[in-house]
Write a protein that holds these residues in place. Structure first.
Motif, PDB file in Angstrom:
ATOM      1  N   ILE A 203       0.840  -1.205   0.000  1.00  0.00           N
ATOM      2  CA  ILE A 203       0.000   0.000   0.000  1.00  0.00           C
ATOM      3  C   ILE A 203       0.871   1.249   0.000  1.00  0.00           C
ATOM      4  N   LEU A 204       1.914   1.247   0.834  1.00  0.00           N
ATOM      5  CA  LEU A 204       2.818   2.403   0.869  1.00  0.00           C
ATOM      6  C   LEU A 204       3.513   2.607  -0.476  1.00  0.00           C
ATOM      7  N   ALA A 205       3.942   1.511  -1.090  1.00  0.00           N
ATOM      8  CA  ALA A 205       4.600   1.611  -2.392  1.00  0.00           C
ATOM      9  C   ALA A 205       3.649   2.201  -3.415  1.00  0.00           C
ATOM     10  N   LYS A 206       2.395   1.757  -3.411  1.00  0.00           N
ATOM     11  CA  LYS A 206       1.408   2.307  -4.342  1.00  0.00           C
ATOM     12  C   LYS A 206       1.146   3.779  -4.036  1.00  0.00           C
ATOM     13  N   ALA A 207       1.110   4.118  -2.757  1.00  0.00           N
ATOM     14  CA  ALA A 207       0.869   5.508  -2.381  1.00  0.00           C
ATOM     15  C   ALA A 207       1.985   6.409  -2.898  1.00  0.00           C
ATOM     16  N   PHE A 208       3.231   5.961  -2.752  1.00  0.00           N
ATOM     17  CA  PHE A 208       4.359   6.761  -3.224  1.00  0.00           C
ATOM     18  C   PHE A 208       4.390   6.878  -4.746  1.00  0.00           C
ATOM     19  N   ARG A 209       3.852   5.872  -5.433  1.00  0.00           N
ATOM     20  CA  ARG A 209       3.794   5.929  -6.896  1.00  0.00           C
ATOM     21  C   ARG A 209       2.541   6.638  -7.380  1.00  0.00           C
ATOM     22  N   GLY A 210       1.671   7.039  -6.448  1.00  0.00           N
ATOM     23  CA  GLY A 210       0.443   7.725  -6.817  1.00  0.00           C
ATOM     24  C   GLY A 210      -0.594   6.804  -7.429  1.00  0.00           C
ATOM     25  N   GLU A 211      -0.552   5.539  -7.071  1.00  0.00           N
ATOM     26  CA  GLU A 211      -1.449   4.560  -7.673  1.00  0.00           C
ATOM     27  C   GLU A 211      -2.664   4.218  -6.812  1.00  0.00           C
ATOM     28  N   LEU A 212      -2.869   4.925  -5.729  1.00  0.00           N
ATOM     29  CA  LEU A 212      -4.021   4.620  -4.873  1.00  0.00           C
ATOM     30  C   LEU A 212      -5.296   5.286  -5.367  1.00  0.00           C
ATOM     31  N   GLY A 213      -5.171   6.209  -6.267  1.00  0.00           N
ATOM     32  CA  GLY A 213      -6.339   6.851  -6.842  1.00  0.00           C
ATOM     33  C   GLY A 213      -6.978   7.879  -5.932  1.00  0.00           C
ATOM     34  N   THR A 214      -6.241   8.369  -4.971  1.00  0.00           N
ATOM     35  CA  THR A 214      -6.824   9.336  -4.027  1.00  0.00           C
ATOM     36  C   THR A 214      -6.945  10.736  -4.635  1.00  0.00           C
ATOM     37  N   ASN A 215      -6.335  10.958  -5.786  1.00  0.00           N
ATOM     38  CA  ASN A 215      -6.389  12.290  -6.397  1.00  0.00           C
ATOM     39  C   ASN A 215      -7.653  12.518  -7.221  1.00  0.00           C
ATOM     40  N   ASN A 216      -8.381  11.460  -7.519  1.00  0.00           N
ATOM     41  CA  ASN A 216      -9.588  11.585  -8.323  1.00  0.00           C
ATOM     42  C   ASN A 216     -10.801  11.576  -7.396  1.00  0.00           C
ATOM     43  N   PRO A 217     -11.563  12.662  -7.330  1.00  0.00           N
ATOM     44  CA  PRO A 217     -12.698  12.720  -6.400  1.00  0.00           C
ATOM     45  C   PRO A 217     -13.807  11.724  -6.737  1.00  0.00           C
ATOM     46  N   ASP A 218     -13.838  11.208  -7.984  1.00  0.00           N
ATOM     47  CA  ASP A 218     -14.874  10.246  -8.365  1.00  0.00           C
ATOM     48  C   ASP A 218     -14.562   8.834  -7.876  1.00  0.00           C
ATOM     49  N   GLU A 219     -13.306   8.588  -7.515  1.00  0.00           N
ATOM     50  CA  GLU A 219     -12.895   7.259  -7.056  1.00  0.00           C
ATOM     51  C   GLU A 219     -13.120   7.110  -5.551  1.00  0.00           C
ATOM     52  N   GLU A 220     -13.265   5.847  -5.158  1.00  0.00           N
ATOM     53  CA  GLU A 220     -13.418   5.548  -3.738  1.00  0.00           C
ATOM     54  C   GLU A 220     -12.120   5.912  -3.008  1.00  0.00           C
ATOM     55  N   SER A 221     -12.237   6.410  -1.784  1.00  0.00           N
ATOM     56  CA  SER A 221     -11.045   6.819  -1.047  1.00  0.00           C
ATOM     57  C   SER A 221     -10.200   5.602  -0.683  1.00  0.00           C
ATOM     58  N   ALA A 222      -8.915   5.811  -0.533  1.00  0.00           N
ATOM     59  CA  ALA A 222      -7.993   4.736  -0.153  1.00  0.00           C
ATOM     60  C   ALA A 222      -8.366   4.191   1.215  1.00  0.00           C
ATOM     61  N   GLU A 223      -8.850   5.065   2.081  1.00  0.00           N
ATOM     62  CA  GLU A 223      -9.242   4.632   3.424  1.00  0.00           C
ATOM     63  C   GLU A 223     -10.387   3.624   3.346  1.00  0.00           C
ATOM     64  N   ASN A 224     -11.385   3.917   2.519  1.00  0.00           N
ATOM     65  CA  ASN A 224     -12.506   2.977   2.365  1.00  0.00           C
ATOM     66  C   ASN A 224     -12.055   1.680   1.706  1.00  0.00           C
ATOM     67  N   LEU A 225     -11.171   1.787   0.711  1.00  0.00           N
ATOM     68  CA  LEU A 225     -10.648   0.616   0.050  1.00  0.00           C
ATOM     69  C   LEU A 225      -9.908  -0.278   1.045  1.00  0.00           C
ATOM     70  N   LEU A 226      -9.079   0.328   1.888  1.00  0.00           N
ATOM     71  CA  LEU A 226      -8.346  -0.417   2.892  1.00  0.00           C
ATOM     72  C   LEU A 226      -9.298  -1.088   3.884  1.00  0.00           C
ATOM     73  N   LYS A 227     -10.336  -0.386   4.295  1.00  0.00           N
ATOM     74  CA  LYS A 227     -11.329  -0.963   5.205  1.00  0.00           C
ATOM     75  C   LYS A 227     -12.002  -2.172   4.573  1.00  0.00           C
ATOM     76  N   GLU A 228     -12.323  -2.084   3.287  1.00  0.00           N
ATOM     77  CA  GLU A 228     -12.945  -3.206   2.593  1.00  0.00           C
ATOM     78  C   GLU A 228     -11.996  -4.403   2.535  1.00  0.00           C
ATOM     79  N   ILE A 229     -10.732  -4.147   2.239  1.00  0.00           N
ATOM     80  CA  ILE A 229      -9.745  -5.230   2.150  1.00  0.00           C
ATOM     81  C   ILE A 229      -9.592  -5.915   3.500  1.00  0.00           C
ATOM     82  N   LEU A 230      -9.474  -5.125   4.562  1.00  0.00           N
ATOM     83  CA  LEU A 230      -9.315  -5.704   5.900  1.00  0.00           C
ATOM     84  C   LEU A 230     -10.573  -6.441   6.355  1.00  0.00           C
ATOM     85  N   ALA A 231     -11.749  -5.964   5.923  1.00  0.00           N
ATOM     86  CA  ALA A 231     -12.999  -6.626   6.310  1.00  0.00           C
ATOM     87  C   ALA A 231     -13.120  -7.984   5.636  1.00  0.00           C
ATOM     88  N   GLU A 232     -12.534  -8.140   4.455  1.00  0.00           N
ATOM     89  CA  GLU A 232     -12.602  -9.413   3.734  1.00  0.00           C
ATOM     90  C   GLU A 232     -11.747 -10.476   4.412  1.00  0.00           C
TER      91      GLU A 232
END
Length: 116
Positions: free
Chosen positions: A86-115
């Motif tokens: 996740i950190l590597a993706k964040a540093f490469r800008g691949e988490l998609g947090t810059n696009n307001p239409d995309e789901e936030s990284a925080e929500n994505l992480l919560k979904e992954i951990l819930a699975e």
């Protein structure tokens, strides 16, 4: 109880002192072999059935705890790898947090951990 005696002997054969004896008295190079004659010469202390049962119960519980700890260690390793990914993706800008239409990284992480 024959089952507990068999388990007791199995645990006994895994003791470091017995393994050392077996290795020192084994034949074979790549796959050490211990003959029945060698094993029959080894004096096994065989306590009463009740003591065997207690020893087996204690060792079974310890082994179960050990296996749980190993499982938890493996899960922690997976979590650490996930964090690094996740950190590597964040540093490469691949988490998609810059696009307001995309789901936030925080929500994505919560979904992954819930699975998990």
């Amino acid at each position: 109880n024959d089952i507990n005696t068999a388990k007791y002997i199995n645990y006994y054969f895994n003791l470091p002192m017995f393994i050392q004896y077996a290795v020192e008295n084994s034949s074979g190079i790549n796959l050490p072999r211990v003959s029945e004659k060698t094993i029959s010469k080894y004096k096994i202390s065989l306590p009463t059935i009740e003591e065997q049962q207690e020893i087996v119960n204690i060792l079974d519980k310890l082994l179960a705890k050990y296996n749980k700890i190993k499982n938890l260690e493996q899960q922690l390793e997976k979590i650490e790898l996930l964090k690094k990914a996740i950190l590597a993706k964040a540093f490469r800008g691949e988490l998609g947090t810059n696009n307001p239409d995309e789901e936030s990284a925080e929500n994505l992480l919560k979904e992954i951990l819930a699975e998990k």
